[in-house]
Design an enzyme around this catalytic site. Structure first.
Site, PDB file in Angstrom:
ATOM      1  N   ARG A 104      19.339 -12.479 -15.076  1.00  0.00           N
ATOM      2  CA  ARG A 104      18.053 -11.803 -15.274  1.00  0.00           C
ATOM      3  C   ARG A 104      18.054 -10.420 -14.633  1.00  0.00           C
ATOM      4  NH1 ARG A 104      14.767 -16.706 -13.004  1.00  0.00           N
ATOM      5  NH2 ARG A 104      14.507 -17.946 -14.870  1.00  0.00           N
ATOM      6  N   ARG A 115       4.669  -4.196   4.843  1.00  0.00           N
ATOM      7  CA  ARG A 115       3.967  -3.546   5.958  1.00  0.00           C
ATOM      8  C   ARG A 115       4.044  -4.369   7.246  1.00  0.00           C
ATOM      9  NH1 ARG A 115      -0.816  -0.424   3.937  1.00  0.00           N
ATOM     10  NH2 ARG A 115      -2.068  -1.325   5.584  1.00  0.00           N
ATOM     11  N   HIS A 118       1.859  -5.671   0.381  1.00  0.00           N
ATOM     12  CA  HIS A 118       1.711  -5.491   1.827  1.00  0.00           C
ATOM     13  C   HIS A 118       2.743  -6.259   2.655  1.00  0.00           C
ATOM     14  CE1 HIS A 118      -2.054  -3.966   0.323  1.00  0.00           C
ATOM     15  NE2 HIS A 118      -2.249  -3.380   1.489  1.00  0.00           N
ATOM     16  N   ILE A 119       3.537  -7.114   2.019  1.00  0.00           N
ATOM     17  CA  ILE A 119       4.567  -7.834   2.789  1.00  0.00           C
ATOM     18  C   ILE A 119       5.450  -6.827   3.533  1.00  0.00           C
ATOM     19  CG2 ILE A 119       6.653  -9.262   2.595  1.00  0.00           C
ATOM     20  CD1 ILE A 119       5.258 -10.706   0.251  1.00  0.00           C
ATOM     21  N   THR A 124       3.471   5.127  10.013  1.00  0.00           N
ATOM     22  CA  THR A 124       3.225   4.766   8.607  1.00  0.00           C
ATOM     23  C   THR A 124       4.541   4.365   7.955  1.00  0.00           C
ATOM     24  OG1 THR A 124       2.743   5.682   6.402  1.00  0.00           O
ATOM     25  CG2 THR A 124       3.200   7.278   8.117  1.00  0.00           C
ATOM     26  N   ILE A 125       4.497   3.323   7.136  1.00  0.00           N
ATOM     27  CA  ILE A 125       5.739   2.898   6.481  1.00  0.00           C
ATOM     28  C   ILE A 125       6.165   3.877   5.399  1.00  0.00           C
ATOM     29  CG2 ILE A 125       5.301   0.429   6.852  1.00  0.00           C
ATOM     30  CD1 ILE A 125       4.844   0.462   3.629  1.00  0.00           C
ATOM     31  N   ASP A 126       5.241   4.744   4.968  1.00  0.00           N
ATOM     32  CA  ASP A 126       5.505   5.571   3.779  1.00  0.00           C
ATOM     33  C   ASP A 126       6.526   6.687   4.015  1.00  0.00           C
ATOM     34  OD1 ASP A 126       3.520   4.008   2.688  1.00  0.00           O
ATOM     35  OD2 ASP A 126       1.939   5.478   3.031  1.00  0.00           O
ATOM     36  N   CYS A 147     -12.251   4.494   8.577  1.00  0.00           N
ATOM     37  CA  CYS A 147     -13.612   4.740   9.050  1.00  0.00           C
ATOM     38  C   CYS A 147     -14.127   6.045   8.443  1.00  0.00           C
ATOM     39  CB  CYS A 147     -13.601   4.800  10.581  1.00  0.00           C
ATOM     40  SG  CYS A 147     -15.193   5.246  11.286  1.00  0.00           S
ATOM     41  N   GLY A 190      -1.358   7.978  10.162  1.00  0.00           N
ATOM     42  CA  GLY A 190      -0.821   8.930   9.184  1.00  0.00           C
ATOM     43  C   GLY A 190      -1.608  10.228   9.176  1.00  0.00           C
TER      44      GLY A 190
HETATM   45  P1  ADP Z   1      -3.678   7.429   7.484  1.00  0.00           P
HETATM   46  O1  ADP Z   1      -3.947   7.856   8.886  1.00  0.00           O
HETATM   47  O2  ADP Z   1      -2.703   6.297   7.408  1.00  0.00           O
HETATM   48  O3  ADP Z   1      -3.355   8.603   6.588  1.00  0.00           O
HETATM   49  P2  ADP Z   1      -6.377   7.418   6.376  1.00  0.00           P
HETATM   50  O4  ADP Z   1      -6.170   8.600   5.494  1.00  0.00           O
HETATM   51  O5  ADP Z   1      -7.173   6.285   5.842  1.00  0.00           O
HETATM   52  O6  ADP Z   1      -5.011   6.777   6.897  1.00  0.00           O
HETATM   53  O7  ADP Z   1      -7.079   7.951   7.714  1.00  0.00           O
HETATM   54  C1  ADP Z   1      -7.347   7.081   8.785  1.00  0.00           C
HETATM   55  C2  ADP Z   1      -8.678   7.435   9.400  1.00  0.00           C
HETATM   56  O8  ADP Z   1      -8.597   8.763   9.935  1.00  0.00           O
HETATM   57  C3  ADP Z   1      -9.853   7.483   8.431  1.00  0.00           C
HETATM   58  O9  ADP Z   1     -10.391   6.212   8.191  1.00  0.00           O
HETATM   59  C4  ADP Z   1     -10.812   8.381   9.182  1.00  0.00           C
HETATM   60  O10 ADP Z   1     -11.493   7.673  10.205  1.00  0.00           O
HETATM   61  C5  ADP Z   1      -9.873   9.391   9.823  1.00  0.00           C
HETATM   62  N1  ADP Z   1      -9.771  10.576   8.935  1.00  0.00           N
HETATM   63  C6  ADP Z   1      -9.200  10.657   7.719  1.00  0.00           C
HETATM   64  N2  ADP Z   1      -9.352  11.872   7.164  1.00  0.00           N
HETATM   65  C7  ADP Z   1     -10.064  12.595   8.057  1.00  0.00           C
HETATM   66  C8  ADP Z   1     -10.566  13.938   8.075  1.00  0.00           C
HETATM   67  N3  ADP Z   1     -10.379  14.768   7.054  1.00  0.00           N
HETATM   68  N4  ADP Z   1     -11.252  14.333   9.171  1.00  0.00           N
HETATM   69  C9  ADP Z   1     -11.451  13.484  10.213  1.00  0.00           C
HETATM   70  N5  ADP Z   1     -11.013  12.214  10.247  1.00  0.00           N
HETATM   71  C10 ADP Z   1     -10.327  11.752   9.203  1.00  0.00           C
END
Ligand code: ADP
Length: 358
Positions: free
Chosen positions: A165, A261, A258-259, A128-130, A76, A105
């Site tokens: 292989r 995940r 993505h499998i 997170t899987i990472d 988002c 994450g």
């Molecule tokens: P992850 O949490 O797996 O690292 P993202 O980096 O896509 O995945 O972040 C998930 C969501 O967290 C984003 O879509 C956004 O809504 C919010 N988010 C990401 N970065 C920021 C930020 N710098 N400040 C505020 N909200 C953030």
């Protein structure tokens, strides 16, 4: 003690197996303490749109064995701006949400810290899987992703052995090579390329030639998603073509993508998710927030979100001007120790992978 009547829980960013166990732990722990819980549907987008569902013991029945997230997830970008956060805070105020548990994450943690700074105490849980949150030894979903990758590689091994292989397998993990490295060691791969350690392609090609000359029929090479060609395209496919051209060994390429995940979370992810979820609720009720739950030497330890985020940047060489200014020399020392330990662990694992990869 903070007077909490209602907690919100959300999953955001990339999904990971074990998120459901985490949701269940948060819900059941909070309900057992007389606190209501609402699920925010679709991460921060749901918080902005007021997409909320009440969660009861019944609504989280039988979800621990399911991959994905029953609350759904999204990215988002609007939430990154002040207006987005204000809208999310308004949703919380209008719906009586006193605190948030945000599972995801590093991006999700930035969102959690924004919410805390705007008066909604929030705690982040690493889903997170990472396994790319530097401050925690393990993230929720990592062990399942490695097991899934391993199952797939074992399947490829069978058919590679039948047909003499080699299979190059690309494993997800963004800029982090942990999934790939663990899968490589556990599957007996002959070579592994991860972003954190320089890859000696010539040595790998030579090893493959030698092993084939010695009669080895099946070979697996694991490449982390984060290893790229100079132009930014994935290296794994390039390497597969080069191996066949340079060694004469018939080579296939597989990208499970993505499998890894999805799928049934393994015990480690379920128990980690449960322990972290319970602890997060306890800490919120004690009036603590702006924390991320970490697993350090098998203990669940709360760490300040900003400390965790900056430690991440330090480890990934992505520090920006001023990032370190607000930390004491003792905190900076701790950050360096965490980064050093992680680097050493990874190097030593990589060496183990190389030592046994024949
Ligand atoms: P992850 O949490 O797996 O690292 P993202 O980096 O896509 O995945 O972040 C998930 C969501 O967290 C984003 O879509 C956004 O809504 C919010 N988010 C990401 N970065 C920021 C930020 N710098 N400040 C505020 N909200 C953030």
């Amino acid at each position: 003690m903070a007077e909490f009547r209602k907690i919100g829980v959300l999953t955001s960013g990339g999904d990971a197996p074990g998120m459901n166990a985490c949701i269940k732990a948060v819900v059941n722990k909070a309900l057992s303490m007389g606190i209501e819980v609402v699920g925010v549907v679709g991460g921060y987008a749901g918080l902005m749109n007021g997409d909320l569902i009440p969660l009861t013991y019944q609504s989280v029945n039988n979800i621990v064995a399911q991959g994905g997230t029953m609350l759904y997830s999204s990215r988002c970008p609007e939430f990154k701006y002040e207006e987005g956060v204000q809208t999310a805070v308004k949703t919380c105020r209008e719906n009586g949400i006193d605190a948030l548990v945000c599972i995801g994450g590093d991006g999700t943690f930035r969102g959690a810290t924004d919410m805390t700074n705007h008066g909604i105490p929030s705690i982040g849980l690493p889903g997170t899987i990472d396994n790319d949150i530097t401050a925690t030894d393990n993230t929720i979903g990592f062990h399942t992703a490695v097991e899934t990758a391993l199952d797939l590689i074992d399947c490829l091994r069978d058919t590679c052995e039948s047909h003499a292989r080699l299979n190059v397998v690309e494993i997800m993990g963004r800029d982090c090579g942990q999934c790939a490295l663990y899968a490589a060691i556990a599957s007996g791969a002959v070579a592994v390329a991860i972003p954190e350690v320089p890859f000696d392609e010539a040595a790998a090609l030579e090893k493959i030639r030698t092993l084939r000359a010695q009669g080895k029929r099946s070979m697996i090479v694991v490449v982390a998603e984060g290893v790229t060609n100079p132009d930014g395209t994935p290296y794994a496919e390039t390497l597969a073509k080069r191996i066949e051209a340079e060694t004469g060994v018939e080579t296939k390429f597989a990208r499970p993508a993505h499998i890894v995940r999805g799928g049934r979370p393994v015990m480690k992810d379920r128990t980690l998710a449960t322990a972290m979820g319970v602890k997060a609720v306890e800490l919120l009720v004690e009036g603590k927030s702006n924390l991320v739950m970490c697993e350090i030497d098998s203990n669940i330890v709360p760490i300040d979100i900003n400390f965790a985020l900056i430690t991440d940047r330090m480890y990934k060489n992505k520090l920006k001007d001023g990032d370190l200014d607000s930390f004491t020399s003792e905190q900076l020392g701790k950050m360096r120790t965490i980064c050093h330990r992680r680097t050493e662990e990874l190097k030593s694992l990589y060496k183990i992978a190389m030592d046994v990869s024949f």
